[in-house]
Design a protein around this motif. Structure first.
Motif, PDB file in Angstrom:
ATOM      1  N   PHE A 367       0.964  -1.104  -0.098  1.00 49.36           N
ATOM      2  CA  PHE A 367      -0.006   0.003  -0.146  1.00 49.36           C
ATOM      3  C   PHE A 367       0.969   1.356   0.116  1.00 49.36           C
ATOM      4  N   PRO A 368       2.063   1.321   0.818  1.00 48.51           N
ATOM      5  CA  PRO A 368       2.943   2.607   0.569  1.00 48.51           C
ATOM      6  C   PRO A 368       3.371   2.728  -0.675  1.00 48.51           C
ATOM      7  N   TRP A 369       3.621   1.699  -1.353  1.00 46.00           N
ATOM      8  CA  TRP A 369       4.150   1.851  -2.662  1.00 46.00           C
ATOM      9  C   TRP A 369       3.135   2.269  -3.569  1.00 46.00           C
ATOM     10  N   LEU A 370       1.869   2.075  -3.592  1.00 47.25           N
ATOM     11  CA  LEU A 370       0.784   2.406  -4.333  1.00 47.25           C
ATOM     12  C   LEU A 370       0.576   4.046  -4.036  1.00 47.25           C
ATOM     13  N   MET A 371       0.481   4.391  -2.959  1.00 49.35           N
ATOM     14  CA  MET A 371       0.418   5.666  -2.576  1.00 49.35           C
ATOM     15  C   MET A 371       1.680   6.482  -3.128  1.00 49.35           C
ATOM     16  N   ALA A 372       2.768   6.147  -3.148  1.00 52.66           N
ATOM     17  CA  ALA A 372       3.745   6.799  -3.880  1.00 52.66           C
ATOM     18  C   ALA A 372       3.873   6.886  -5.270  1.00 52.66           C
ATOM     19  N   THR A 373       3.579   5.799  -6.009  1.00 55.22           N
ATOM     20  CA  THR A 373       3.814   5.494  -7.408  1.00 55.22           C
ATOM     21  C   THR A 373       2.408   5.909  -8.307  1.00 55.22           C
ATOM     22  N   ILE A 374       1.402   5.935  -7.802  1.00 59.94           N
ATOM     23  CA  ILE A 374       0.253   6.337  -8.442  1.00 59.94           C
ATOM     24  C   ILE A 374       0.502   7.943  -8.687  1.00 59.94           C
ATOM     25  N   PRO A 375       0.791   8.993  -7.753  1.00 58.39           N
ATOM     26  CA  PRO A 375       0.981  10.248  -8.268  1.00 58.39           C
ATOM     27  C   PRO A 375       2.165  10.404  -9.188  1.00 58.39           C
ATOM     28  N   PHE A 412      -8.395  11.511   5.406  1.00 55.53           N
ATOM     29  CA  PHE A 412      -7.290  11.520   4.447  1.00 55.53           C
ATOM     30  C   PHE A 412      -5.904  11.604   5.270  1.00 55.53           C
ATOM     31  N   SER A 413      -6.106  12.385   6.138  1.00 52.25           N
ATOM     32  CA  SER A 413      -4.608  12.443   7.323  1.00 52.25           C
ATOM     33  C   SER A 413      -4.507  11.129   7.912  1.00 52.25           C
ATOM     34  N   GLY A 414      -5.408  10.605   8.303  1.00 44.43           N
ATOM     35  CA  GLY A 414      -5.120   9.131   8.988  1.00 44.43           C
ATOM     36  C   GLY A 414      -4.665   8.019   7.961  1.00 44.43           C
ATOM     37  N   LEU A 415      -5.042   8.274   6.766  1.00 41.59           N
ATOM     38  CA  LEU A 415      -4.467   7.439   5.561  1.00 41.59           C
ATOM     39  C   LEU A 415      -3.252   7.775   5.306  1.00 41.59           C
ATOM     40  N   PHE A 416      -2.702   9.066   5.297  1.00 41.62           N
ATOM     41  CA  PHE A 416      -1.434   9.621   4.933  1.00 41.62           C
ATOM     42  C   PHE A 416      -0.409   9.234   6.102  1.00 41.62           C
ATOM     43  N   GLY A 421      -6.228   2.473   7.593  1.00 42.24           N
ATOM     44  CA  GLY A 421      -5.998   1.742   6.347  1.00 42.24           C
ATOM     45  C   GLY A 421      -6.875   2.335   5.194  1.00 42.24           C
ATOM     46  N   PRO A 422      -6.555   1.739   4.058  1.00 39.89           N
ATOM     47  CA  PRO A 422      -7.403   2.328   2.682  1.00 39.89           C
ATOM     48  C   PRO A 422      -8.980   1.836   2.775  1.00 39.89           C
ATOM     49  N   LEU A 423      -9.452   0.864   3.724  1.00 32.87           N
ATOM     50  CA  LEU A 423     -10.675   0.741   3.554  1.00 32.87           C
ATOM     51  C   LEU A 423     -11.469   1.850   4.365  1.00 32.87           C
ATOM     52  N   THR A 424     -10.729   2.857   5.093  1.00 27.10           N
ATOM     53  CA  THR A 424     -11.255   3.976   5.665  1.00 27.10           C
ATOM     54  C   THR A 424     -12.093   4.639   4.491  1.00 27.10           C
TER      55      THR A 424
END
Length: 451
Positions: A367-375, A412-416, A421-424
């Motif tokens: 999940f951290p990989w997706l958060m960084a690489t999607i943008p 969003f801040s909790g996700l960041f 987790g992403p299910l938020t």
């Protein structure tokens, strides 16, 4: 407290965040832990050559701070005594987003800001004070010691012209971006792991400023202005840290020329947020440092056939993120927690099932990989696959809605910060707000202007 065990010696390659966190966990299980560091380490808080990104703003996410506090009780208080301020993310951050700036929103999410060298220095002192731990700096690991290709039994090292071997029951590669583990595995006759990279070609330029005591306090503790393809080529992250210092990192992408000493202020003033006007009246306390090794890189060690016993890899040796997203130190803490869990698993082979560890680490970093690489993929020239495009659309829609919706900003801040987790965002009420998009008529603090 250390448990009775039949494993004796662990070697950790690298005394960065991931290596120190791993050594802290291993000290509870092994009779001896040797941390090997190529750099000659400073005796105080100071940047070092092996961490070129150490001159730039670092952030420890809320979850990472919680995990580190568990391993090093009193860490937050110790950092606070060293001058590192503690503040609430929602109240203290000025987030200059493409569609506006959220108003201050109390979240009960304490954040502590400091320089990378200060945190590393404090953790290094804590780890080396542990009875089983020995730190050997100025020592270079040149390869793996093996009895058979399927069993790692230590490392080969070099100090000056002298070469030696160090035996170990477990070798942990935490040597970071410069890891030579793929070559060492090839020397054992193992197939090369697949490497995936995503490079937004983002560059950083950083400088520190003195914020004098007695001066009126700033209305914020940190300023974040993220980049976003294709329109927002400039950004920044600025935080107050120890020694009454304001640490400013300016970001550039899409061919944007990074500033030097003579145009650092002009670049800052071209941004939409308050950083430019703030530093205009402050005294610089450092030269401008530039950095451009910001690619995301993932090495698929979890898919290597015949992974050798007695070896694991973690931290930036396995998965490296664009530092702009502040995930690296927190992921290192979570990997140490994973190591602790697997060392305590009676089903694991003695002293550790390395193949199983790499598979679980791959899931942890997904999940951290997706958060960084999607943008970041949005900056690449080639056309992205539709799932990436859809993910980028959703993320942009979310960020555009955040300035107008305090509840969504908190989620969003909790996700960041990885406390959620992403299910938020699967909550139908929040998901609906994102899909509908920002409601006009709000009063975000900053108007939209491309930079």
């Amino acid at each position: 407290m250390r448990r009775d065990t039949d494993v004796r010696h662990a070697v950790v390659i690298g005394a960065g965040m991931a290596g120190l966190a791993a050594a802290r966990v291993l000290a509870d299980r092994f009779e001896a832990v040797t941390v090997i560091e190529r750099d000659t380490l400073p005796s105080a808080s100071a940047p070092r050559s092996g961490v070129p990104q150490g001159h730039h703003v670092h952030g420890l996410l809320a979850l990472g701070a919680e995990v580190f506090e568990g391993y090093f009780p009193g860490l937050r208080a110790e950092l606070e005594r060293a001058g590192a301020p503690v503040w609430d993310w929602g109240e203290g951050l000025c987030a200059v987003l493409p569609n506006g700036t959220p108003p201050p929103t109390p979240m009960g999410m304490p954040i502590q800001t400091f320089s990378r060298p200060l945190l590393e220095h404090v953790l290094r002192q804590r780890v080396t004070a542990l009875e089983p731990v020995t730190l050997r700096d100025g020592l270079t690991v040149t390869g793996l010691r093996t009895t058979t290709p399927g069993k790692v039994t230590g490392v080969r090292v070099k100090e000056g012209d002298a070469e030696d071997e160090i035996t170990a029951d477990l070798v942990v590669d935490a040597s970071g971006r410069s890891s030579h583990l793929p070559q060492w595995l090839a020397a054992l006759g193992l197939p090369g792991p697949r490497t995936t990279t995503v490079d937004a070609q983002v560059g950083y330029a950083s400088r520190t400023y003195s914020y004098p005591e007695g001066r009126a306090p700033l209305p914020w503790m940190g300023v974040l202005q993220p980049l976003r393809a294709p329109d927002f080529h400039k950004g920044c992250y600025a935080i107050l840290i120890e020694d009454n210092t304001l640490h400013v990192t300016l970001h550039g992408a899409g061919g944007t020329q990074l500033p030097r000493e003579d145009d650092f202020l002009a670049f800052a003033k071209s941004l939409r947020g308050p950083v430019g006007d703030t530093i205009a009246s402050l005294t610089p306390t450092s030269a401008v440092r530039r950095y451009a090794r910001t690619l995301n890189r993932k090495i698929a060690y979890h898919r290597v056939a015949r992974w050798p016993d007695g070896l694991i890899a973690l931290g930036d040796s396995v998965c490296t993120f664009n530092p702009a997203y502040g995930q690296g130190m927190t992921v290192a803490a979570l990997e140490a927690r994973l190591l602790e869990q697997m060392l305590g698993d009676g089903r694991a082979r003695t002293p550790l099932d390395g193949e199983a560890f790499q598979k679980r680490l791959a899931r942890l970093t997904a999940f951290p990989w997706l958060m960084a690489t999607i943008p970041d993929r949005a900056w690449e020239q080639q056309r992205s696959a539709w799932p990436v495009g859809a993910g980028n659309w959703f993320m942009n829609r979310l960020i555009d809605t955040v300035p107008h919706d305090p509840q969504l900003y908190t989620a969003f801040s909790g996700l960041f910060h990885m406390t959620k987790g992403p299910l938020t965002l699967a909550d139908p009420r929040l998901l609906g707000r994102v899909l509908v998009g920002p409601r006009r008529g709000g009063s975000p603090r900053a108007a939209v202007r491309r930079t």
